[in-house]
Structure formats: C-alpha cells, structure tokens
Scaffold this motif. Structure first.
Motif, PDB file in Angstrom:
ATOM      1  N   ALA B 112       0.937  -1.092  -0.087  1.00 51.26           N
ATOM      2  CA  ALA B 112      -0.135  -0.114  -0.044  1.00 51.26           C
ATOM      3  C   ALA B 112       0.959   1.230   0.078  1.00 51.26           C
ATOM      4  N   VAL B 113       2.192   1.112   0.279  1.00 51.20           N
ATOM      5  CA  VAL B 113       3.161   2.010   0.246  1.00 51.20           C
ATOM      6  C   VAL B 113       2.945   2.804  -1.196  1.00 51.20           C
ATOM      7  N   LYS B 114       2.795   4.167  -1.126  1.00 44.74           N
ATOM      8  CA  LYS B 114       2.829   4.944  -2.323  1.00 44.74           C
ATOM      9  C   LYS B 114       3.733   6.085  -2.480  1.00 44.74           C
ATOM     10  N   PHE B 115       4.517   6.387  -3.248  1.00 43.38           N
ATOM     11  CA  PHE B 115       5.470   7.558  -3.210  1.00 43.38           C
ATOM     12  C   PHE B 115       6.298   7.772  -4.493  1.00 43.38           C
ATOM     13  N   ASP B 116       6.565   8.949  -4.749  1.00 44.66           N
ATOM     14  CA  ASP B 116       7.174   9.503  -5.875  1.00 44.66           C
ATOM     15  C   ASP B 116       8.784   9.160  -5.761  1.00 44.66           C
ATOM     16  N   CYS B 117       9.186   7.713  -6.538  1.00 48.74           N
ATOM     17  CA  CYS B 117      10.580   7.013  -6.112  1.00 48.74           C
ATOM     18  C   CYS B 117      11.508   7.901  -7.205  1.00 48.74           C
ATOM     19  N   GLY B 118      10.960   8.863  -7.753  1.00 50.09           N
ATOM     20  CA  GLY B 118      12.140   9.248  -8.950  1.00 50.09           C
ATOM     21  C   GLY B 118      12.179   8.616 -10.025  1.00 50.09           C
ATOM     22  N   CYS B 119      11.271   7.711 -10.223  1.00 49.37           N
ATOM     23  CA  CYS B 119      11.492   7.096 -11.688  1.00 49.37           C
ATOM     24  C   CYS B 119      11.042   7.515 -12.870  1.00 49.37           C
ATOM     25  N   GLY B 120      10.272   8.678 -12.773  1.00 52.86           N
ATOM     26  CA  GLY B 120       9.549   9.307 -13.952  1.00 52.86           C
ATOM     27  C   GLY B 120       8.300   9.205 -14.077  1.00 52.86           C
ATOM     28  N   LEU B 121       7.431   8.518 -13.256  1.00 49.29           N
ATOM     29  CA  LEU B 121       6.238   8.208 -13.221  1.00 49.29           C
ATOM     30  C   LEU B 121       5.306   8.607 -12.142  1.00 49.29           C
ATOM     31  N   GLY B 122       6.015   9.699 -11.466  1.00 57.60           N
ATOM     32  CA  GLY B 122       5.287  10.561 -10.123  1.00 57.60           C
ATOM     33  C   GLY B 122       4.862   9.360  -9.252  1.00 57.60           C
ATOM     34  N   GLU B 123       3.820   9.544  -8.400  1.00 57.17           N
ATOM     35  CA  GLU B 123       3.686   8.577  -7.319  1.00 57.17           C
ATOM     36  C   GLU B 123       3.277   6.992  -7.890  1.00 57.17           C
ATOM     37  N   VAL B 124       3.987   6.133  -7.314  1.00 59.30           N
ATOM     38  CA  VAL B 124       3.596   4.699  -7.778  1.00 59.30           C
ATOM     39  C   VAL B 124       3.599   4.013  -6.576  1.00 59.30           C
ATOM     40  N   TYR B 125       2.918   2.865  -6.772  1.00 59.04           N
ATOM     41  CA  TYR B 125       2.683   1.768  -5.572  1.00 59.04           C
ATOM     42  C   TYR B 125       3.831   1.047  -5.810  1.00 59.04           C
ATOM     43  N   ILE B 126       4.483   0.606  -4.550  1.00 58.67           N
ATOM     44  CA  ILE B 126       5.784   0.002  -4.576  1.00 58.67           C
ATOM     45  C   ILE B 126       5.767  -1.430  -5.350  1.00 58.67           C
ATOM     46  N   CYS B 127       4.672  -2.193  -5.037  1.00 63.49           N
ATOM     47  CA  CYS B 127       5.027  -3.467  -5.465  1.00 63.49           C
ATOM     48  C   CYS B 127       4.964  -3.641  -7.259  1.00 63.49           C
ATOM     49  N   PRO B 128       3.957  -2.927  -7.615  1.00 67.13           N
ATOM     50  CA  PRO B 128       4.340  -2.898  -9.162  1.00 67.13           C
ATOM     51  C   PRO B 128       5.531  -2.307  -9.638  1.00 67.13           C
ATOM     52  N   LYS B 129       5.990  -1.328  -9.021  1.00 68.23           N
ATOM     53  CA  LYS B 129       7.275  -0.575  -9.278  1.00 68.23           C
ATOM     54  C   LYS B 129       8.497  -1.858  -9.074  1.00 68.23           C
ATOM     55  N   LEU B 130       8.469  -2.215  -8.064  1.00 63.83           N
ATOM     56  CA  LEU B 130       9.589  -3.561  -7.818  1.00 63.83           C
ATOM     57  C   LEU B 130       9.652  -4.533  -8.881  1.00 63.83           C
ATOM     58  N   LEU B 134      12.242  -5.577 -11.513  1.00 63.22           N
ATOM     59  CA  LEU B 134      13.091  -6.778 -11.579  1.00 63.22           C
ATOM     60  C   LEU B 134      12.908  -7.298 -13.217  1.00 63.22           C
ATOM     61  N   VAL B 135      11.857  -6.875 -14.019  1.00 64.43           N
ATOM     62  CA  VAL B 135      11.563  -7.282 -15.349  1.00 64.43           C
ATOM     63  C   VAL B 135      12.785  -6.747 -16.000  1.00 64.43           C
ATOM     64  N   LEU B 136      12.873  -5.251 -15.854  1.00 62.23           N
ATOM     65  CA  LEU B 136      13.871  -4.588 -16.614  1.00 62.23           C
ATOM     66  C   LEU B 136      15.378  -5.151 -16.300  1.00 62.23           C
ATOM     67  N   THR B 137      15.625  -5.456 -14.990  1.00 60.60           N
ATOM     68  CA  THR B 137      16.956  -5.920 -14.687  1.00 60.60           C
ATOM     69  C   THR B 137      17.098  -7.354 -15.380  1.00 60.60           C
ATOM     70  N   ALA B 138      15.957  -8.177 -15.589  1.00 58.49           N
ATOM     71  CA  ALA B 138      16.178  -9.481 -15.989  1.00 58.49           C
ATOM     72  C   ALA B 138      16.429  -9.360 -17.663  1.00 58.49           C
ATOM     73  N   ALA B 139      15.557  -8.428 -17.951  1.00 51.71           N
ATOM     74  CA  ALA B 139      16.025  -8.032 -19.639  1.00 51.71           C
ATOM     75  C   ALA B 139      17.466  -7.659 -19.807  1.00 51.71           C
ATOM     76  N   ALA B 140      17.982  -6.668 -19.029  1.00 47.07           N
ATOM     77  CA  ALA B 140      19.437  -6.090 -19.075  1.00 47.07           C
ATOM     78  C   ALA B 140      20.333  -7.602 -18.750  1.00 47.07           C
ATOM     79  N   VAL B 141      20.148  -8.226 -18.014  1.00 48.78           N
ATOM     80  CA  VAL B 141      21.026  -9.215 -17.495  1.00 48.78           C
ATOM     81  C   VAL B 141      21.000 -10.280 -18.862  1.00 48.78           C
ATOM     82  N   TRP B 142      19.822 -10.611 -19.089  1.00 52.78           N
ATOM     83  CA  TRP B 142      19.698 -11.594 -20.549  1.00 52.78           C
ATOM     84  C   TRP B 142      20.651 -11.116 -21.598  1.00 52.78           C
ATOM     85  N   VAL B 143      20.170  -9.911 -21.821  1.00 56.39           N
ATOM     86  CA  VAL B 143      20.993  -9.230 -23.284  1.00 56.39           C
ATOM     87  C   VAL B 143      22.440  -9.427 -23.077  1.00 56.39           C
ATOM     88  N   GLY B 144      22.819  -8.690 -21.701  1.00 54.07           N
ATOM     89  CA  GLY B 144      24.187  -8.565 -21.474  1.00 54.07           C
ATOM     90  C   GLY B 144      25.077  -9.937 -21.286  1.00 54.07           C
TER      91      GLY B 144
END
Lengths: 220, 170
Positions: B112-130, B134-144
């Motif tokens: 339920a935590v929601k804050f502006d994490c500085g990600c560029g999307l304003g205030e976001v809920y933490i779980c979808p953000k995490l 994780l998806v972005l990191t997995a994609a970067a690791v796989w390509v790398g």
C-alpha cells in the motif's frame, strides 16, 4: 545482419571477452557522463553543479503519531502537526487554514500590506494559485525574487505556501526572502498549502500578476 | 532479413528495443524536470554534500537517455546492458528500502506504500514498481549475458577484434 554463432549457450567465450564487455561498459559510462554534462550545460532547465538547493537546517521531525483508528498516512491532523513542528523548528511562524482564511479576508491583502507567495513550480502556479499570490520558485528564484522583493520588503506580512504536507518549498522560499532582507518575523508559512486550500473549496486564480485576463474560480 | 537469424536473436532485439525505449522515455521525463528528480534523490538520503546530490541528479537522467539511445540503435549493446544492470540493481534496493521505512512509520501494508520514487512516473505503488524493475533488470542481464539482439544493430560490439564476444556484424 547475421545470426549469432558465438557459442552454443550464447555466453562469453572466455575471460578476455568479459573484460572486453566490461571495458565497453566503462566506455559507455564515461561517454554517458560527458553527454550528461553537455546536455545539462545547454538545457535551459539544467541544474547548477555547486549550488546548495536545500539550504534548510535538517529537522528530525517527530514521527507522525497516528490516530487510534487509522494510520498516519490517512490522518491529516498528524500530517499537519508534523508540518507545524518542522516549520517552527526552522524558526518560521506556521499558520493553519483557519488563520490563513482570516488573512485572506484581510483588506490589507488588496493594498499590498499582506503579500502571498506561491513557492510551487511555475507550471503549477500557472494552472492555479491562491488569488493575488506571486510566484517564487525557490529552485530558480533569480528573476522572480527581483520582482517580488520590493513588495515583500514593504509588506507587513508575507504568507508563503507550497503544495502542503511534507513539501518544504515554502520554507526554502521563505529562507530566500529572509536572506534577501525580509525580516523573519514577517514571514509566515501556510502549512496546509495549495492542496488544502483547494480541498476547502477556496477560490483559485489562474492569471499571473503580469497578465491582463484574470480568471478566478472556486473549486468544489 | 536473414532467415538464419534465430528466435533468440529476435527476442533479444525486442528486449533491447523495449529496454532502450523505456530508459529513453524515463530519462527524458527526469531530464525535463530535473528539480523534481533532485528532490526525489534527496529523499533517499544517500548523500549530503550538495555538489554530490546535484551530480547524481544531473548525471542519472542523461545517462539513462544515453543508454536508451544506444540500446535502441544497437551500439555497444552488451556493455550498455551491464551498465543498466549496475544502475537498476542499487536503485531497486534503494526504492525497496525507502518503501520499507515508509510502511514501518505509516503502519500500512508494504504494497500500500505509494510515493514518488524518482522513476519518472510520479507517485507509484511500490509492489508494481519493484516488479517492473525486476523485469527490466532481468531483460538487461539476459541481453548482457547472452549477447543476443544483434539484428538491426548499428555496432553491437563497440570494441571489435579477436577478444570481442560476438561476430562482426553490421
């Protein structure tokens, strides 16, 4: 264009290739930093490297104590108490809505003896602000401060606000005004800020001080 | 198009473009309003020296834009992917830590935590953000790691030669 026959697993072939990729990452990082430095230098919105954008004393705010039946995040009273405590710890006078509403009815507002200062970003100010408020973005204050200072020095009271709650921009703007010569005792922070003002159904103005077409509305 | 290009290469291309486009757009949003990003960085209380705080707030958005451009155009892809991983992992940890502190002080469920994490999307809920990170990191690791996504790349390996990981392309 070609397929990737690198190896069966598609992974680096040996340690030297890993070093090559690592070197590539370092090169990209270095080039990216140079790119960032140049882009920031030419951008009209760029930041200054050495400026202290937060010249406020750090305040250890007392953790908001939640009301018994609801968490602190939903308790506006706790948030307001936290903001009042923070503003006072920094040596400014904190006003809540009741005081501010009285001040808004004060006829001295119309004669310039009571000045209202909006410390939110200019885009938000243009979308709507407390009627008669002048803009002062504390992160880009140069021009606005020059325009505002004379009026603030003449005024008996300067009421500064930002979005409200945990927003510290009003304190930053008040600090700038104080450093420019406005006596601290004349500076007041409206802790509820613009969000509370709108929530309370108070009038909002969309014109700017230098624009001819004024538009005032009352938000529900 | 070369028919011999494997499905894994096309998957790599899609991931490369998706990752690049995402970083490019998020970087531009931050660069458009650097003060908002500066405030977001400050909330993590990572650094106290103003010049260091400013450096982070100036460098990160443009670095994201730069990396996004490289990924989309296919230049120095593997190095860029690892650099993105090196940015995403600590940032995700910071966001998680800040959300953890918030949920403890506000006494609300973690998701339920929601804050502006500085990600560029304003205030976001933490779980979808995490989850997104994780998806972005997995994609970067796989390509790398795999070195896939070579189709349509301008210069996949910046340093070409006998020690380069993949074949000469483009």
């Amino acid at each position: 264009m070609a397929s990737n026959p690198a190896d069966a697993a598609g992974t680096p072939r040996d340690g030297r290739s890993r070093v090559s990729v690592l070197g590539e990452a370092v090169l990209v990082l270095a080039a990216g930093l140079v790119f960032g430095w140049l882009a920031n230098a030419v951008s009209p919105r760029g930041l200054q490297w050495t400026r202290n954008y937060f010249p406020l004393a750090k305040v250890e705010a007392e953790a908001p104590r939640p009301a018994e039946d609801r968490p602190a995040s939903q308790d506006p009273g706790a948030l307001e108490a936290e903001a009042v405590s923070r503003v006072q710890a920094r040596g400014f006078t904190a006003w809540t809505f009741a005081r501010v509403a009285d001040a808004f009815e004060d006829p001295r507002r119309l004669t310039g003896q009571v000045i209202w200062v909006d410390a939110r970003p200019e885009a938000q100010y243009r979308r709507g602000h407390i009627p008669g408020a002048r803009p002062l973005d504390p992160y880009r204050p140069e021009q606005q401060l020059l325009e505002l200072l004379a009026a603030c020095l003449r005024a008996d009271q300067v009421i500064v606000y930002c979005s409200g709650g945990r927003c510290e921009d009003a304190e930053l703007a008040a600090t700038l005004l104080q450093e420019a010569g406005v006596p601290r005792e004349r500076l007041v922070i409206y802790v509820g800020g613009f969000h509370e003002w709108v929530e309370k159904g108070q009038p909002v103005e969309t014109s700017t001080p230098d624009s001819a077409s004024a538009g005032t509305s009352s938000f529900p | 198009m070369n028919r011999s290009v494997s499905k894994a290469e096309w998957l790599g291309l899609v991931l490369r473009w998706a990752l690049g486009a995402w970083m490019l757009s998020m970087g531009l949003v931050k660069a458009w309003d650097p003060v908002a990003f500066l405030k977001a960085v400050r909330q993590y209380e990572l650094v106290s020296a103003p010049w260091l705080l400013n450096t982070v707030a100036i460098a990160v958005p443009w670095l994201e834009v730069f990396c996004g451009l490289l990924m989309v155009t296919g230049v120095a892809v593997r190095g860029t992917a690892w650099l993105l991983t090196a940015m995403l992992v600590p940032f995700t940890w910071l966001v998680w830590r800040h959300a953890w502190i918030l949920q403890a002080s506000l006494q609300i469920p973690f998701c339920a935590v929601k804050f502006d994490c500085g990600c560029g999307l304003g205030e976001v809920y933490i779980c979808p953000k995490l989850a997104e990170n994780l998806v972005l990191t997995a994609a970067a690791v796989w390509v790398g790691w795999t070195g896939r996504g070579r189709p349509l790349a301008l210069r996949y390996d910046l340093v070409r030669g006998r020690f380069a990981a993949g074949p000469e392309t483009g």
